[in-house]
Write a protein that holds these residues in place. Sequence first.
Motif, PDB file in Angstrom:
ATOM      1  N   GLN A  99      -5.786   1.324   9.285  1.00 52.48           N
ATOM      2  CA  GLN A  99      -4.620   0.515   9.030  1.00 52.48           C
ATOM      3  C   GLN A  99      -4.007  -0.928   9.253  1.00 52.48           C
ATOM      4  OE1 GLN A  99      -0.624   3.012   8.706  1.00 52.48           O
ATOM      5  NE2 GLN A  99       0.291   1.357   7.618  1.00 52.48           N
ATOM      6  N   ASP A 115      -5.147  -3.827   6.208  1.00 50.46           N
ATOM      7  CA  ASP A 115      -4.031  -4.559   5.379  1.00 50.46           C
ATOM      8  C   ASP A 115      -4.567  -5.828   5.525  1.00 50.46           C
ATOM      9  OD1 ASP A 115      -2.568  -2.128   4.855  1.00 50.46           O
ATOM     10  OD2 ASP A 115      -1.188  -2.505   6.752  1.00 50.46           O
ATOM     11  N   ALA A 164      -3.838  -2.290  -4.834  1.00 44.66           N
ATOM     12  CA  ALA A 164      -2.403  -0.739  -4.806  1.00 44.66           C
ATOM     13  C   ALA A 164      -2.268  -0.951  -3.576  1.00 44.66           C
ATOM     14  CB  ALA A 164      -2.402  -0.131  -5.116  1.00 44.66           C
ATOM     15  N   PRO A 165      -0.814  -0.951  -2.754  1.00 46.98           N
ATOM     16  CA  PRO A 165      -1.137  -0.339  -1.571  1.00 46.98           C
ATOM     17  C   PRO A 165      -1.470   1.018  -1.233  1.00 46.98           C
ATOM     18  CG  PRO A 165       1.350  -0.452  -2.624  1.00 46.98           C
ATOM     19  CD  PRO A 165       0.438  -1.235  -3.693  1.00 46.98           C
ATOM     20  N   ILE A 166      -1.698   0.408   0.100  1.00 51.54           N
ATOM     21  CA  ILE A 166      -3.270   1.426   1.107  1.00 51.54           C
ATOM     22  C   ILE A 166      -2.865   2.639   0.975  1.00 51.54           C
ATOM     23  CG2 ILE A 166      -5.336   1.711   1.850  1.00 51.54           C
ATOM     24  CD1 ILE A 166      -5.604  -1.264   2.586  1.00 51.54           C
ATOM     25  N   VAL A 167      -3.359   3.820   0.392  1.00 48.98           N
ATOM     26  CA  VAL A 167      -3.240   4.917   1.028  1.00 48.98           C
ATOM     27  C   VAL A 167      -3.848   5.158   2.318  1.00 48.98           C
ATOM     28  CG1 VAL A 167      -2.832   7.291   0.261  1.00 48.98           C
ATOM     29  CG2 VAL A 167      -2.886   5.670  -1.210  1.00 48.98           C
ATOM     30  N   TYR A 168      -3.309   5.880   3.348  1.00 41.45           N
ATOM     31  CA  TYR A 168      -3.647   5.996   4.827  1.00 41.45           C
ATOM     32  C   TYR A 168      -3.071   7.517   5.150  1.00 41.45           C
ATOM     33  CZ  TYR A 168      -4.339   1.024   5.333  1.00 41.45           C
ATOM     34  OH  TYR A 168      -4.547  -0.684   5.505  1.00 41.45           O
ATOM     35  N   ASP A 207      -1.125 -14.055  -8.939  1.00 39.98           N
ATOM     36  CA  ASP A 207      -0.539 -12.974  -9.609  1.00 39.98           C
ATOM     37  C   ASP A 207      -0.460 -12.966 -10.791  1.00 39.98           C
ATOM     38  OD1 ASP A 207      -0.011 -11.494  -7.108  1.00 39.98           O
ATOM     39  OD2 ASP A 207       2.668 -11.900  -7.470  1.00 39.98           O
ATOM     40  N   ALA A 225      -7.205  -6.341   2.886  1.00 44.26           N
ATOM     41  CA  ALA A 225      -6.846  -6.946   1.829  1.00 44.26           C
ATOM     42  C   ALA A 225      -6.273  -7.926   1.408  1.00 44.26           C
ATOM     43  CB  ALA A 225      -5.721  -5.153   1.013  1.00 44.26           C
ATOM     44  N   GLU A 226      -5.526  -8.503   2.433  1.00 45.50           N
ATOM     45  CA  GLU A 226      -4.865  -9.525   2.356  1.00 45.50           C
ATOM     46  C   GLU A 226      -5.758 -10.329   1.762  1.00 45.50           C
ATOM     47  OE1 GLU A 226      -1.986 -12.542   5.150  1.00 45.50           O
ATOM     48  OE2 GLU A 226      -2.073 -10.360   5.167  1.00 45.50           O
ATOM     49  N   LYS A 230      -7.216   1.179  -6.265  1.00 39.04           N
ATOM     50  CA  LYS A 230      -7.045   2.181  -5.097  1.00 39.04           C
ATOM     51  C   LYS A 230      -7.674   2.457  -3.932  1.00 39.04           C
ATOM     52  CE  LYS A 230      -4.561   3.239  -9.361  1.00 39.04           C
ATOM     53  NZ  LYS A 230      -3.696   5.382 -10.112  1.00 39.04           N
ATOM     54  N   SER A 273      -6.284  -7.432  -7.687  1.00 42.04           N
ATOM     55  CA  SER A 273      -4.723  -6.740  -6.432  1.00 42.04           C
ATOM     56  C   SER A 273      -4.788  -5.831  -6.268  1.00 42.04           C
ATOM     57  CB  SER A 273      -4.133  -6.907  -7.336  1.00 42.04           C
ATOM     58  OG  SER A 273      -3.905  -6.316  -8.828  1.00 42.04           O
TER      59      SER A 273
END
Length: 252
Positions: free
Chosen positions: A41, A45, A61-65, A21, A48-49, A33, A59
């Motif tokens: 999804q 996920d 951000a939480p992905i918008v699905y 981080d 991204a990891e 983003k 980094s």
Amino acid sequence: MKRLIAGLLALTLLVAGCGSDEQAAASGAAPVKIFAAASLQGSFDELAEQFTAAHPEYSVAPIVYDGSQALATQIVEGADVDVIAFADQSSLKPVTDAGITDHGTVFATNTLQIAVAPGNPKHITTLADLARSDVSTVLCAPEVPCGKASKKLLDAAGVTVHPVSEETNVTSVVNRVEAGEADAGLVYKTDVAAAGDKLTGITPADVTAAVNRYPIAVSKKAPSPEAAVAFEQFVLSPAGQKILAEYGFGSP
């Protein structure tokens, strides 16, 4: 002693996470983003990891699905986004027409399956069975990618289905069949695979009459352009393609 070892392990993981981080923060890049189709999804996920593991300077951000059409509307109306990944090329057109992205690059393909309850209690084997009076079928709405593909496949087979509902994204179709609210639904084969033993998938004849090609594009207004391009390149790389294949997606 066991508690001590467990505590040291937890501390090691925490330090490692903090280091990653801190490295991302030190790079000055805001989190990437991503707006992605609901059918992506599980795979995105993991992408991204793996991306942040390979590129700790960035980094995500939480992905918008959501359904591709709903996401396109949000983007055209001004939502901040770096990377866009949709379930078909036509869904990206409003975003392209608005000057937000180019036409993107196809990174995966997908086809449909008939999703039914485990054991297939209604003995559904063909698309024609979806039109039976004793079978309740749920479909995606015709304006979203899975709905467009469903209509194309059914039209090619000469089958007319009167669905009990039309959903705004493929995840909702999956959920309704899993919950027993419908006997069957047309979803992507990747969704059936992700459902595990909760669903059984039946591949229709001539399924290749409706192949969805998934585009990925970077917004010209991306808040984190370098990170966005790096993520797009990771999805298109052999490592990214391997992850997508593991989730059942076809090659571009």
